[in-house]
Design a protein around this motif. Sequence first.
Motif, mmCIF file in Angstrom:
data_model
loop_
_atom_site.group_PDB
_atom_site.id
_atom_site.type_symbol
_atom_site.label_atom_id
_atom_site.label_comp_id
_atom_site.label_asym_id
_atom_site.label_seq_id
_atom_site.Cartn_x
_atom_site.Cartn_y
_atom_site.Cartn_z
ATOM 1 N N ARG A 68 31.270 -33.300 -25.677
ATOM 2 C CA ARG A 68 30.961 -32.703 -26.338
ATOM 3 C C ARG A 68 32.426 -31.341 -27.453
ATOM 4 N N GLY A 69 32.906 -32.055 -26.439
ATOM 5 C CA GLY A 69 34.472 -31.832 -27.135
ATOM 6 C C GLY A 69 35.556 -30.601 -26.690
ATOM 7 N N GLN A 70 34.338 -30.016 -25.970
ATOM 8 C CA GLN A 70 35.432 -29.333 -24.508
ATOM 9 C C GLN A 70 36.206 -29.568 -24.073
ATOM 10 N N GLN A 71 37.070 -29.153 -24.154
ATOM 11 C CA GLN A 71 38.115 -29.156 -23.242
ATOM 12 C C GLN A 71 38.874 -28.115 -21.953
ATOM 13 N N ILE A 72 38.984 -28.771 -21.060
ATOM 14 C CA ILE A 72 39.363 -27.634 -19.624
ATOM 15 C C ILE A 72 39.779 -26.442 -20.156
ATOM 16 N N GLY A 73 39.838 -25.322 -19.895
ATOM 17 C CA GLY A 73 39.916 -24.258 -20.465
ATOM 18 C C GLY A 73 38.894 -23.587 -20.694
ATOM 19 N N ASP A 74 38.155 -24.887 -22.252
ATOM 20 C CA ASP A 74 36.649 -23.716 -22.747
ATOM 21 C C ASP A 74 36.036 -22.998 -22.137
ATOM 22 N N GLY A 75 34.689 -22.615 -22.839
ATOM 23 C CA GLY A 75 34.197 -21.562 -22.044
ATOM 24 C C GLY A 75 33.343 -22.092 -22.944
ATOM 25 N N THR A 76 31.671 -21.423 -22.184
ATOM 26 C CA THR A 76 30.842 -21.353 -22.402
ATOM 27 C C THR A 76 29.620 -20.109 -22.134
ATOM 28 N N SER A 77 29.688 -19.267 -23.843
ATOM 29 C CA SER A 77 29.530 -17.838 -23.483
ATOM 30 C C SER A 77 27.174 -18.033 -22.748
ATOM 31 N N ALA A 108 26.653 -27.483 -22.053
ATOM 32 C CA ALA A 108 26.613 -28.463 -21.137
ATOM 33 C C ALA A 108 26.295 -27.806 -19.569
ATOM 34 N N LEU A 109 25.461 -26.395 -19.771
ATOM 35 C CA LEU A 109 25.256 -25.763 -18.739
ATOM 36 C C LEU A 109 23.936 -25.410 -18.694
ATOM 37 N N ASP A 110 23.003 -25.744 -17.243
ATOM 38 C CA ASP A 110 21.352 -26.119 -16.955
ATOM 39 C C ASP A 110 21.155 -24.568 -16.373
ATOM 40 N N ILE A 111 20.971 -24.030 -16.277
ATOM 41 C CA ILE A 111 20.726 -22.678 -16.262
ATOM 42 C C ILE A 111 19.692 -21.871 -15.470
ATOM 43 N N THR A 112 19.686 -21.287 -14.249
ATOM 44 C CA THR A 112 17.911 -21.246 -13.628
ATOM 45 C C THR A 112 18.245 -20.286 -13.432
ATOM 46 N N VAL A 113 17.231 -19.066 -13.233
ATOM 47 C CA VAL A 113 17.082 -17.723 -12.460
ATOM 48 C C VAL A 113 16.165 -17.760 -11.625
ATOM 49 N N LEU A 114 16.667 -17.579 -10.348
ATOM 50 C CA LEU A 114 15.744 -18.128 -8.888
ATOM 51 C C LEU A 114 15.559 -16.277 -8.616
ATOM 52 N N ARG A 115 14.644 -16.699 -7.475
ATOM 53 C CA ARG A 115 13.761 -15.724 -6.522
ATOM 54 C C ARG A 115 13.765 -16.221 -5.028
ATOM 55 N N PHE A 170 18.752 -14.493 -8.036
ATOM 56 C CA PHE A 170 20.320 -14.645 -8.186
ATOM 57 C C PHE A 170 20.366 -15.604 -9.437
ATOM 58 N N LEU A 171 21.009 -16.047 -9.820
ATOM 59 C CA LEU A 171 21.362 -17.040 -11.607
ATOM 60 C C LEU A 171 22.445 -18.297 -10.905
ATOM 61 N N ALA A 172 21.418 -19.609 -11.448
ATOM 62 C CA ALA A 172 22.692 -20.939 -11.178
ATOM 63 C C ALA A 172 22.847 -21.716 -12.334
ATOM 64 N N ALA A 173 23.663 -21.390 -12.292
ATOM 65 C CA ALA A 173 24.933 -21.871 -13.440
ATOM 66 C C ALA A 173 25.068 -23.384 -13.261
ATOM 67 N N ALA A 174 24.319 -25.047 -13.721
ATOM 68 C CA ALA A 174 25.197 -26.023 -13.104
ATOM 69 C C ALA A 174 25.416 -26.290 -14.523
ATOM 70 N N PHE A 175 27.138 -27.241 -14.319
ATOM 71 C CA PHE A 175 27.684 -27.276 -14.985
ATOM 72 C C PHE A 175 27.977 -29.123 -15.254
ATOM 73 N N ASP A 176 28.102 -29.570 -16.454
ATOM 74 C CA ASP A 176 27.867 -31.530 -15.718
ATOM 75 C C ASP A 176 29.828 -30.802 -17.487
ATOM 76 N N ALA A 177 30.687 -31.608 -16.797
ATOM 77 C CA ALA A 177 32.380 -31.407 -17.186
ATOM 78 C C ALA A 177 32.316 -33.085 -18.077
ATOM 79 N N ASP A 178 31.508 -33.661 -17.428
ATOM 80 C CA ASP A 178 31.111 -35.276 -18.503
ATOM 81 C C ASP A 178 30.682 -34.349 -19.645
ATOM 82 N N ALA A 179 29.297 -34.102 -20.060
ATOM 83 C CA ALA A 179 28.654 -33.661 -21.038
ATOM 84 C C ALA A 179 28.939 -32.733 -21.592
ATOM 85 N N ALA A 180 30.306 -31.985 -21.245
ATOM 86 C CA ALA A 180 31.196 -31.212 -21.961
ATOM 87 C C ALA A 180 32.529 -31.743 -22.408
ATOM 88 N N ALA A 181 32.757 -33.157 -21.935
ATOM 89 C CA ALA A 181 33.725 -33.772 -22.512
ATOM 90 C C ALA A 181 33.397 -34.422 -23.731
#
Length: 347
Positions: free
Chosen positions: A179-188, A124-131, A166-177
């Motif tokens: 996927r079955g991810q719960q609050i406190g779960d993590g994405t490596s 559920a993460l969209d990661i962008t490396v920025l300069r 810099f590294l930007a990480a955008a997290f979509d909590a709805d998309a995580a839900a």
Amino acid sequence: MRRLSIILPATLLGLLLTAGPTLACGGLIGPNGAVNLLRTTTFAGYHGGNEHYITSFEFAGGGGAFGSITPLPAVPSSVEKGGDWTLQRLIRETEPQRLFALDASAAPSASMAAEEIMKVKIDALDITVLRGGAAAIGTWATDHGFRLPPDAPEVLDFYAQRSQIFLAAAFDADAAAERGQQIGDGTSVHITIPTDNPWVPLRILALGKTGNERVDADVYLMTDASPVLLPKPTGENGMRLDYNALASLSLLDDLRSDRGMEWVPATAWLTKVAIDSSAKGLSYDLAIDASGAGAPSRIDAGLEMPGSSINVKGFDIGRLLMAVFFSLMGVAGIFLMTRFRPSDALR
């Protein structure tokens, strides 16, 4: 140019939260503004010229999308999904009384727009490396829906003066839900960047916090030999040394068996630094000298900015010139005292 290889495996469900990580910057939250960082845990392993950085966040509350910006020393060579339980295993090693389940060049000017140099989607993460400079990164963040806290320009500039990656990480909590991810779960997330010495951003942890708000984090370091740290953890400066010993063979074997952890050496030194500081007291990063020279970089630690002094092969030219100046003044003084004695003036 420092190049650091960071594996950021471990719950990057935090690379996104309201207060950044030890290499994940929180503080840039999505429109709902309802995410709260509880604590961060980070692992920075260094071997063979690469830093492997793993970080984890626990959060509570919030839905929709939110995210964070992480300062990096250089462009990563890869960004990929990391291991599932490395941090839990490290916690168990250093806190055995607790039980944990092992779940299976030329930088652009500040006025230029941020350059997107890498984009990766992990769960559920969209990661962008920025300069880009501080202003460019701030503009990119707001253009992508993140609210900048009042201290963001100062903090982003603190990092952009040393590296404009810099590294930007955008997290979509709805998309995580979904996927079955719960609050406190993590994405490596595993980010790899070569570097001469490891560097762990700490000041970013206080982004969006004010005054006496607390910043709590655990930083695990793994190096070939006992490292020298700057600032040195004293317990009085917001940093405490909780563990400092050779890593056990069982720990190394366990870590090596996790995803992306094949780099773990046969022998290594394990250090745990606890961050327990007020937001206003966390004005530095953690510089690490793993080379054996015993001289961590003051620039990496954020105690000096580039250009504040000229260094050639480790020598501070500014201080050297000052020492030469005072030495010459001393020699001149001695010459005058011996050349013109009081008895001569009375003749």
